[in-house]
Scaffold this motif. Structure first.
Motif, PDB file in Angstrom:
ATOM      1  N   MET A   1       0.860  -0.955  -0.113  1.00  0.00           N
ATOM      2  CA  MET A   1       0.151  -0.102  -0.067  1.00  0.00           C
ATOM      3  C   MET A   1       0.815   1.348   0.013  1.00  0.00           C
ATOM      4  O   MET A   1       2.064   1.332   0.711  1.00  0.00           O
ATOM      5  N   LEU A   2       0.534   2.194  -0.747  1.00  0.00           N
ATOM      6  CA  LEU A   2       1.352   3.365  -0.696  1.00  0.00           C
ATOM      7  C   LEU A   2       0.409   4.624  -1.232  1.00  0.00           C
ATOM      8  O   LEU A   2      -0.606   4.545  -1.792  1.00  0.00           O
ATOM      9  N   GLN A   3       0.971   5.736  -1.072  1.00  0.00           N
ATOM     10  CA  GLN A   3       0.247   6.852  -1.656  1.00  0.00           C
ATOM     11  C   GLN A   3       1.216   7.499  -2.818  1.00  0.00           C
ATOM     12  O   GLN A   3       2.471   7.488  -2.534  1.00  0.00           O
ATOM     13  N   ALA A   4       0.783   8.325  -3.643  1.00  0.00           N
ATOM     14  CA  ALA A   4       1.639   8.761  -4.541  1.00  0.00           C
ATOM     15  C   ALA A   4       1.299   9.990  -5.620  1.00  0.00           C
ATOM     16  O   ALA A   4      -0.344  10.008  -5.760  1.00  0.00           O
ATOM     17  N   PRO A   5       1.964  10.815  -6.293  1.00  0.00           N
ATOM     18  CA  PRO A   5       1.301  11.765  -7.193  1.00  0.00           C
ATOM     19  C   PRO A   5       0.665  10.991  -8.277  1.00  0.00           C
ATOM     20  O   PRO A   5       1.389   9.737  -8.744  1.00  0.00           O
ATOM     21  N   ARG A   6      -0.505  11.198  -8.960  1.00  0.00           N
ATOM     22  CA  ARG A   6      -1.275  10.456  -9.853  1.00  0.00           C
ATOM     23  C   ARG A   6      -0.249  10.302 -11.070  1.00  0.00           C
ATOM     24  O   ARG A   6      -0.105   9.172 -11.611  1.00  0.00           O
TER      25      ARG A   6
END
Ligand code: ATP
Ligand code: MG
Length: 298
Positions: free
Chosen positions: A229-234
């Motif tokens: 799981m991660l968050q990132a710039p689109r």
């Protein structure tokens, strides 16, 4: 030339890093074989599925010409072939990631040398056997470098004065270390994959393919499965996806109040080590989390 065949044909590396595990995977999927006298063919004894034993480099071509319906080959070989194929030709597609033969295609430079970040490769020469993948990465990263194509022994090119850096496959890093080289950045994470011919199949063969895929997936237990799981710039999604050892397309979720960002959930096979996470972070990923998968039902 395509010869009409009733039996499915799977191309597998004859000898090398993928050979043994590829065959044991097919056996675990319930296939049994009898070898031809010249040892180029394995005749399926219990299902209409035969194995052709070849050099791994030949597998994408065999799939493209329709001599084989399936092949087990490194993603690196498949991806390179896709990037260097003539425009308009249908490339073989990756059907399943198989979770073995893990390695990465990395840029590497001489220990103690002047190059410490990829941007410094601008205007220099890079030796590789993967000109398509390297050219693509250089273009994405805005680096203009000369690509020196070598078919083998890439790691000795800097010492011979043929190149300033190399782009080659790495697993443990021992070969690099033995040649006084170290990794700068990974440009592709690879593993063995089941690749499929781009040609449409008749219904009987299509059914055999589905059956074999289902059995292979069954044989690969949830052992070793990880949820990343991660968050990132689109904008970084495509580059991030290329670095993931994913089993299937990752889920991409929007984040409330952050229109330019996404959350990604990816089911991955094989190792997800620190290096992987660092490579993803370099692409803008944050909040990375790797969870063991306890149980799965497709
Ligand atoms: P062939 O004789 O079939 O052409 P090869 O020498 O090209 O064999 P191998 O060295 O057996 O190929 O590697 C086969 C695949 O194994 C690679 O394409 C890659 O996907 C994977 N692999 C895993 N680790 C490594 C590594 N450290 N170096 C090279 N390939 C690796
Ligand atoms: Mg080869």
């Amino acid at each position: 030339m395509t010869i009409a065949r009733d039996r499915l044909r799977v191309a597998v590396q004859k000898s090398g890093r993928l050979a043994e595990t590829s065959l044991s995977l097919l056996r675990r999927a319930g296939l049994s074989f009898r070898a031809s006298r010249d040892r180029l063919f394995l005749y399926g004894e219990n299902l209409p599925i035969d194995v052709l034993l070849v050099r791994d480099d030949d597998i994408p071509g065999l799939l493209m010409e329709g001599s084989c319906e399936l092949g087990i080959v490194g993603r690196n070989v498949l991806a390179e072939q896709r990037l260097t194929a003539l425009p308009g030709t249908d490339a073989p597609a990756e059907r399943l990631a198989l979770g073995f033969g893990g390695c990465r295609l990395s840029l590497a430079v001489t220990d103690g040398g002047p190059i410490t970040v990829p941007a410094q490769l601008d205007g220099l020469r890079i030796a590789t056997s993967y000109p398509g993948l390297l050219a693509d990465w250089l273009a994405v990263n805005g680096i203009r470098a000369e690509i020196v194509v070598l078919s083998g022994s890439v790691e000795i090119a800097p010492r011979l004065g043929k190149a300033d850096a190399i782009c080659d496959l790495v697993s443990s890093g021992a070969t690099l270390a033995a040649n006084q080289l170290h990794e700068l950045v990974a440009i592709l994470h690879s593993e063995a994959v089941l690749a499929a011919s781009p040609h449409p199949l008749g219904s009987a063969k299509a059914e055999q393919v589905e059956r074999l895929c289902a059995r292979i997936e069954g044989a690969q237990s949830s052992d070793g499965a990880r949820l990343l799981m991660l968050q990132a710039p689109r904008a970084a999604l495509a580059a991030i996806t290329r670095l993931l050892p994913v089993r299937e397309s990752p889920s991409v979720l929007s984040l409330d109040g952050l229109p330019d960002d996404i959350a990604v959930q990816a089911l991955c096979s094989g190792a997800l080590d620190w290096q992987h996470l660092e490579d993803l972070k370099r692409l803008g990923a944050r909040g990375l989390m790797v969870l063991n998968v306890e149980r799965m039902l497709a």
